[in-house]
Design a protein around this motif. Structure first.
Motif, mmCIF file in Angstrom:
data_model
loop_
_atom_site.group_PDB
_atom_site.id
_atom_site.type_symbol
_atom_site.label_atom_id
_atom_site.label_comp_id
_atom_site.label_asym_id
_atom_site.label_seq_id
_atom_site.Cartn_x
_atom_site.Cartn_y
_atom_site.Cartn_z
ATOM 1 N N UNK A 1 0.745 -1.101 -0.019
ATOM 2 C CA UNK A 1 0.098 0.143 -0.122
ATOM 3 C C UNK A 1 0.837 1.384 0.123
ATOM 4 N N UNK A 2 0.519 2.326 -0.845
ATOM 5 C CA UNK A 2 1.028 3.520 -0.928
ATOM 6 C C UNK A 2 0.364 4.600 0.388
ATOM 7 N N UNK A 3 1.182 5.403 0.652
ATOM 8 C CA UNK A 3 0.707 6.296 1.593
ATOM 9 C C UNK A 3 0.495 7.825 0.895
ATOM 10 N N UNK A 4 -0.601 8.634 1.221
ATOM 11 C CA UNK A 4 -0.849 10.171 1.035
ATOM 12 C C UNK A 4 -1.282 10.691 2.124
ATOM 13 N N UNK A 5 -0.301 11.473 2.651
ATOM 14 C CA UNK A 5 -0.967 12.438 3.793
ATOM 15 C C UNK A 5 -1.464 11.374 4.878
ATOM 16 N N UNK A 6 -0.721 10.333 5.018
ATOM 17 C CA UNK A 6 -1.004 9.553 6.109
ATOM 18 C C UNK A 6 -2.341 8.511 5.845
ATOM 19 N N UNK A 7 -2.784 8.524 4.718
ATOM 20 C CA UNK A 7 -3.792 7.696 3.941
ATOM 21 C C UNK A 7 -3.306 6.625 3.340
ATOM 22 N N UNK A 8 -3.820 5.395 3.530
ATOM 23 C CA UNK A 8 -3.365 4.304 2.671
ATOM 24 C C UNK A 8 -4.061 4.325 1.306
ATOM 25 N N UNK A 9 -3.425 4.132 0.284
ATOM 26 C CA UNK A 9 -4.022 3.994 -1.063
ATOM 27 C C UNK A 9 -3.828 2.611 -1.509
ATOM 28 N N UNK A 10 -5.015 2.083 -1.866
ATOM 29 C CA UNK A 10 -5.132 0.654 -1.980
ATOM 30 C C UNK A 10 -4.883 0.182 -3.713
ATOM 31 N N UNK A 11 -4.167 -0.950 -3.747
ATOM 32 C CA UNK A 11 -4.072 -1.240 -5.232
ATOM 33 C C UNK A 11 -5.207 -2.126 -5.665
ATOM 34 N N UNK A 12 -5.167 -2.712 -6.892
ATOM 35 C CA UNK A 12 -6.517 -3.265 -7.433
ATOM 36 C C UNK A 12 -6.813 -4.705 -6.587
ATOM 37 N N UNK A 13 -5.683 -5.284 -6.262
ATOM 38 C CA UNK A 13 -5.773 -6.593 -5.536
ATOM 39 C C UNK A 13 -6.398 -6.222 -4.123
ATOM 40 N N UNK A 14 -6.025 -5.295 -3.534
ATOM 41 C CA UNK A 14 -6.395 -4.797 -2.121
ATOM 42 C C UNK A 14 -7.875 -4.473 -2.079
ATOM 43 N N UNK A 15 -8.191 -3.806 -3.314
ATOM 44 C CA UNK A 15 -9.522 -3.185 -3.586
ATOM 45 C C UNK A 15 -10.435 -4.723 -3.683
ATOM 46 N N UNK A 16 -9.911 -5.590 -4.468
ATOM 47 C CA UNK A 16 -10.761 -6.742 -4.737
ATOM 48 C C UNK A 16 -10.985 -7.364 -3.365
ATOM 49 N N UNK A 17 -10.105 -7.562 -2.580
ATOM 50 C CA UNK A 17 -10.286 -8.116 -1.110
ATOM 51 C C UNK A 17 -11.346 -7.499 -0.330
ATOM 52 N N UNK A 18 -11.173 -5.992 -0.377
ATOM 53 C CA UNK A 18 -12.454 -5.429 0.288
ATOM 54 C C UNK A 18 -13.488 -5.412 -0.384
ATOM 55 N N UNK A 19 -13.557 -5.526 -1.737
ATOM 56 C CA UNK A 19 -14.886 -5.704 -2.285
ATOM 57 C C UNK A 19 -15.525 -6.984 -1.889
ATOM 58 N N UNK A 20 -14.777 -8.002 -1.495
ATOM 59 C CA UNK A 20 -15.289 -9.228 -1.206
ATOM 60 C C UNK A 20 -15.818 -9.235 0.432
ATOM 61 N N UNK A 21 -14.801 -8.589 1.043
ATOM 62 C CA UNK A 21 -15.309 -8.266 2.751
ATOM 63 C C UNK A 21 -16.621 -7.557 2.616
ATOM 64 N N UNK A 22 -16.888 -6.585 1.764
ATOM 65 C CA UNK A 22 -18.098 -5.665 1.783
ATOM 66 C C UNK A 22 -19.055 -6.560 1.161
ATOM 67 N N UNK A 23 -18.852 -7.330 0.306
ATOM 68 C CA UNK A 23 -20.070 -8.221 -0.204
ATOM 69 C C UNK A 23 -20.682 -8.945 0.644
ATOM 70 N N UNK A 24 -19.810 -9.612 1.443
ATOM 71 C CA UNK A 24 -20.498 -10.627 2.608
ATOM 72 C C UNK A 24 -21.189 -9.575 3.749
ATOM 73 N N UNK A 25 -20.795 -8.448 3.890
ATOM 74 C CA UNK A 25 -21.305 -7.788 4.881
ATOM 75 C C UNK A 25 -22.732 -7.131 4.076
ATOM 76 N N UNK A 26 -22.890 -6.903 3.108
ATOM 77 C CA UNK A 26 -24.207 -6.701 2.378
ATOM 78 C C UNK A 26 -25.267 -7.829 2.218
ATOM 79 N N UNK A 27 -24.485 -8.860 2.200
ATOM 80 C CA UNK A 27 -25.450 -10.321 2.067
ATOM 81 C C UNK A 27 -25.751 -10.328 3.627
ATOM 82 N N UNK A 28 -25.183 -10.143 4.466
ATOM 83 C CA UNK A 28 -25.659 -10.371 5.820
ATOM 84 C C UNK A 28 -26.907 -8.981 6.222
ATOM 85 N N UNK A 29 -26.733 -7.961 5.723
ATOM 86 C CA UNK A 29 -27.505 -6.843 5.854
ATOM 87 C C UNK A 29 -28.899 -7.322 4.975
#
Length: 255
Positions: A1-29
């Motif tokens: 991960x890169x950083x910009x002003x202390x904020x982590x910038x995610x690459x495509x792979x990392x966003x893909x993992x976040x997408x799946x985590x959030x898909x699971x959350x959406x399904x539970x909701x």
């Protein structure tokens, strides 16, 4: 991960993992929403959440976080956020907010929705509509080249122009390999402060908390449940959003 002003910038792979985590959350909701009706104890929703986390092979993100005892935040009526599931029985006309997070392969998903219990008052229905609309207007501003406070301004203007209040005490946040990352995302524009420039790769949990009356908050004796000081209704909606070169992508959108 890169950083910009202390904020982590995610690459495509990392966003893909976040997408799946959030898909699971959406399904539970989605599943929780299907069971909202008068006569149901709020602990029932905690049981559903725990069982679905086991089925998906994920860990609840909130349970144990700073000592929070449950997988699900369940907040009814005047409860804004961080409410405990309990033996409380939902009544006709209540509104109930579920805030849910999971950890999937080291990455966090986080989203919240407010549901009507049976038939609710016109005021409660409008509160939920305006809160949901303010979230979507904020997300529309989550674009590279904009300022963080463009999100805040869009939320605040829509909420206040409709006669409701914006909670100041709790704000949105960055999200990634930690539940709460920089930057904080207020749902109002703080006076005199410059907003962080938004960049591709940022992932933000944007979460308006809106009240019928005052935005002032009390925390109950359990040291978690936040309620409106005037005990009037509050609603809460949240999405985790990735800033991409094509604009904002809602990771926690329901299928």
């Amino acid at each position: 991960m890169k950083k910009f002003r202390g904020v982590f910038l995610k690459n495509d792979k990392e966003i893909g993992l976040l997408r799946e985590a959030n898909r699971i959350v959406a399904t539970i909701l989605d599943v929780l929403g299907e069971h909202v009706r008068p006569g149901v104890k709020t602990m029932f929703f905690e049981d559903i959440t725990q069982n679905l986390c086991k089925q998906f092979g994920v860990r609840p993100a909130f349970q144990g976080y700073c000592g929070f005892p449950f997988a699900l935040c369940c907040s009814v009526n005047e409860e804004i956020v961080h409410g405990f599931p309990s033996e409380r029985v939902l009544q006709e006309g209540d509104i109930v907010s579920f805030d849910m997070g999971v950890i999937y392969q080291g990455f966090f998903g986080d989203s919240a929705r407010t549901f009507a219990v049976g038939t609710v008052s016109e005021e409660a229905a409008r509160l939920m509509d305006v809160t949901r609309q303010s979230l979507m207007l904020g997300i529309e501003q989550a674009r590279s080249g904009n300022s963080l406070y463009d999100i805040s301004r869009a939320v605040q203007q829509h909420v206040e122009s409709n006669g409701f209040g914006v909670v100041r005490r709790f704000v949105g946040h960055g999200i990634g390999t930690r539940l709460h990352e920089r930057p904080e995302i207020p749902n109002f524009v703080p006076p005199g402060l410059p907003g962080v420039p938004l960049k591709v790769g940022m992932v933000l949990a944007i979460e308006p908390m809106v009240t019928v009356g005052s935005y002032e908050v009390d925390v109950l004796e359990d040291n978690w449940t936040a309620v409106t000081r005037d005990r009037k209704l509050s609603a809460h909606f949240e999405h985790s959003v990735a800033i991409t070169s094509n604009g904002p992508e809602i990771l926690s959108r329901s299928e």
